[in-house]
Design an enzyme around this catalytic site. Structure first.
Site, PDB file in Angstrom:
ATOM      1  N   ASP A   6      -8.547  -5.308  -5.744  1.00  0.00           N
ATOM      2  CA  ASP A   6      -8.262  -4.092  -4.963  1.00  0.00           C
ATOM      3  C   ASP A   6      -9.065  -2.937  -5.568  1.00  0.00           C
ATOM      4  OD1 ASP A   6      -7.034  -1.778  -3.782  1.00  0.00           O
ATOM      5  OD2 ASP A   6      -5.205  -2.931  -3.444  1.00  0.00           O
ATOM      6  N   SER A  46       0.831  -1.197   0.000  1.00  0.00           N
ATOM      7  CA  SER A  46       0.000   0.000   0.000  1.00  0.00           C
ATOM      8  C   SER A  46       0.875   1.260   0.000  1.00  0.00           C
ATOM      9  CB  SER A  46      -0.938  -0.069   1.209  1.00  0.00           C
ATOM     10  OG  SER A  46      -1.968   0.860   1.109  1.00  0.00           O
ATOM     11  N   HIS A 100      -7.942  -4.903  -1.210  1.00  0.00           N
ATOM     12  CA  HIS A 100      -6.684  -4.296  -0.779  1.00  0.00           C
ATOM     13  C   HIS A 100      -6.056  -5.061   0.379  1.00  0.00           C
ATOM     14  CE1 HIS A 100      -3.705  -1.222  -0.425  1.00  0.00           C
ATOM     15  NE2 HIS A 100      -3.969  -1.075   0.857  1.00  0.00           N
TER      16      HIS A 100
END
Lengths: 337, 337
Positions: free
Chosen positions: A284, A129, A313
């Site tokens: 995601d 991320s 995600h």
């Protein structure tokens, strides 16, 4: 008990031109630096995480093996351990904390790695991320130093849609008058709860909920339990200005925001010489695989490996064993190259 | 100038058991009912829309041709024209307005169609988003009456993820202390703006923004313009309690919430005898095509036609000519069966 160290960076001039006085970088290391100082890996943290959030990917027999590598986890500025609105003294406290960028983070991490440890080569930079965004930044800024890069569930530049999702979260938080432009005296709990509820819809996929994995895998009895027992406490543990400082870093993330590249993302990606495996998750919602595919197309030596997961995600968060093993296998393959 | 009529329904007992006194259904018609009363189409409205929002799909030469069909557009309860928190007198005004369901809406629409117009057969029920949910409800409740059904960008039951997205929007609105549990005296502008900003991230696809269609097709100069000139005004035009009343209807939407089906969605879908074309958009973030595919698999005579668009949920809003033509062509094909 703190299980991290602090690297004092002194006064730091940021990308914005402003100065962050007495900047501090919190970090944790795993394993031992070898005599040649040639076995180091950097693994930055994700949004609202700490070095502990990264622990799942580290262990004997795993790609990030502390018996083999010296793994450095620097905490992102704003996370409450490194310099943050919540731990910086006046006049830079709270809403006066200067905006920091992914580049600012990586330049401090570079100082930690080189000045403190005398390291001149990195076997790998990896992260999830916003950790992936820092990994991209490392590879673009220091191509001679970064041998391999493995960003997962992240991007080299925050997409316009990703910016918008974050703007929605922010708007929910600041809608609480108790936030008071960041000058609250008690935490703006109502706003942070709203922030958590908005965020929760984005972090997993539609299919994750269709398959009721929140109940069957996470053990949360209902959607309300999912929100009140998991998401709200997770964000209520943070200072609101810290949450917004990291969010601003995220919204502005862009490795091409550099005089060398002048906003040309393709050029910035082409400057990366590291061997790369880029791992988006198929489902995601804010780092969709299409963005990673475009990024890989501009990189010199990059492979796209899409995580075949419905965990959205959170496939990169280490919660789902299948996804964790997928990432670990890719990191092993990359380290073997 | 109002361009709609009002059908007075009297006191109505709702699905919840509560009574909505002096219920009113606002509606508009296009075309003329033929002598056999056999050319009617029902086309309910979507979230925060009115009959005017549906006008794009109606016109000479289009599937919904007013020279051929009698097209009835009933306004959803809560939209500010039909009975709503904002237009209902005390003691049922504002936050005291009783919760209404998609089924409540359709039962009133059925009364309008049968009692006022004496119609016993419908050539088609169609609609976008919550309009699609009402179309599904029509087909499940009145299989002998509904000859054809064409839900686009909608669902027969609100998915758990869709519920969560809506919960995020709601949380942002009520985070504004000015909302005061619905007993505001001035509109909670800060909360409605936050609601709009959260919503905006969901309505279009990631690819829509990657391709910069907000700028190139909608003519909005920046993301901030997109939010302040398009999304915020659109929701600020509504009463906050109205927005939340419709949202509650949406969250609870479920054609299987019926004693006949006992929550068995497959059974409720199998009760639909109408010829159907179901049109999700490939990139819709809250009514993803997977849900429609599952629905179609349980229906007797249904075809799945996925709108091949990057406009996300807004593919069904009539803004993008290609998508509007795709939907129109499908409606023509269905009406020809």
């Amino acid at each position: 008990m703190a299980n991290h160290e602090i690297f004092d960076c002194g006064d730091v001039t940021l990308q914005s031109g402003k100065v962050l006085p007495a900047a501090r970088l919190a970090y944790r290391t795993h394993g031992r630096l070898d005599a040649a100082r040639a076995n180091a890996i950097v693994y930055p943290t994700h949004y609202s995480g700490t070095h502990d959030s990264n622990a799942w990917a580290i262990g004997p027999g795993m790609a990030l093996d502390p018996e083999k590598y010296f793994i450095i986890i620097p905490n992102m500025l704003g996370n409450g351990l490194s310099s943050s609105p919540s731990n910086t003294p006046a006049p830079d406290a709270g809403p006066a904390f200067p905006a920091v960028t992914v580049r600012d983070n990586v330049l401090l991490q570079h100082r930690l790695v080189t000045e403190l440890f005398g390291i001149t080569t990195l076997q790998l930079v990896t992260g999830h991320s916003m950790g992936a965004q820092q990994a991209y930044q490392w590879a673009a800024l220091f191509p001679d130093m970064v041998q391999r890069v493995a960003p997962f569930c992240g991007s080299a530049r925050t997409s316009r849609h990703n910016w918008l999702f974050l703007e929605g979260c922010k708007s929910a938080l600041v809608a609480d008058a108790g936030f008071a432009d960041g000058r609250y005296t008690v935490p703006p709990v109502r706003g942070i709860r709203a922030f958590a509820r908005v965020y929760a819809g984005w972090a997993w996929s539609q299919t994750f909920f269709r398959q009721r994995l929140d109940i069957e895998k996470l053990g949360l009895a209902s959607m309300e339990a999912f929100l009140t027992q998991a998401w709200e406490p997770s964000f209520l543990a943070h200072d609101a200005n810290d949450l917004l400082a990291m969010l601003a870093t995220w919204q502005a993330a862009d490795i091409s925001a550099d005089p060398r590249f002048g906003g040309d993302l393709a050029a910035a990606l082409a400057a990366i010489t590291a061997k790369a495996i880029v791992m988006p998750c198929r489902t995601d919602l804010y780092f969709p695989p299409e963005d990673s595919e475009i990024e890989v197309s501009h990189m010199r030596d990059a492979e796209l490996r899409v995580i075949p997961s419905v965990w959205g995600h959170m496939a990169g968060g280490g919660i789902n064993p299948e996804d964790a093993m997928f990432i670990d296998a890719a990191l092993k393959a990359l380290l073997a190259r």
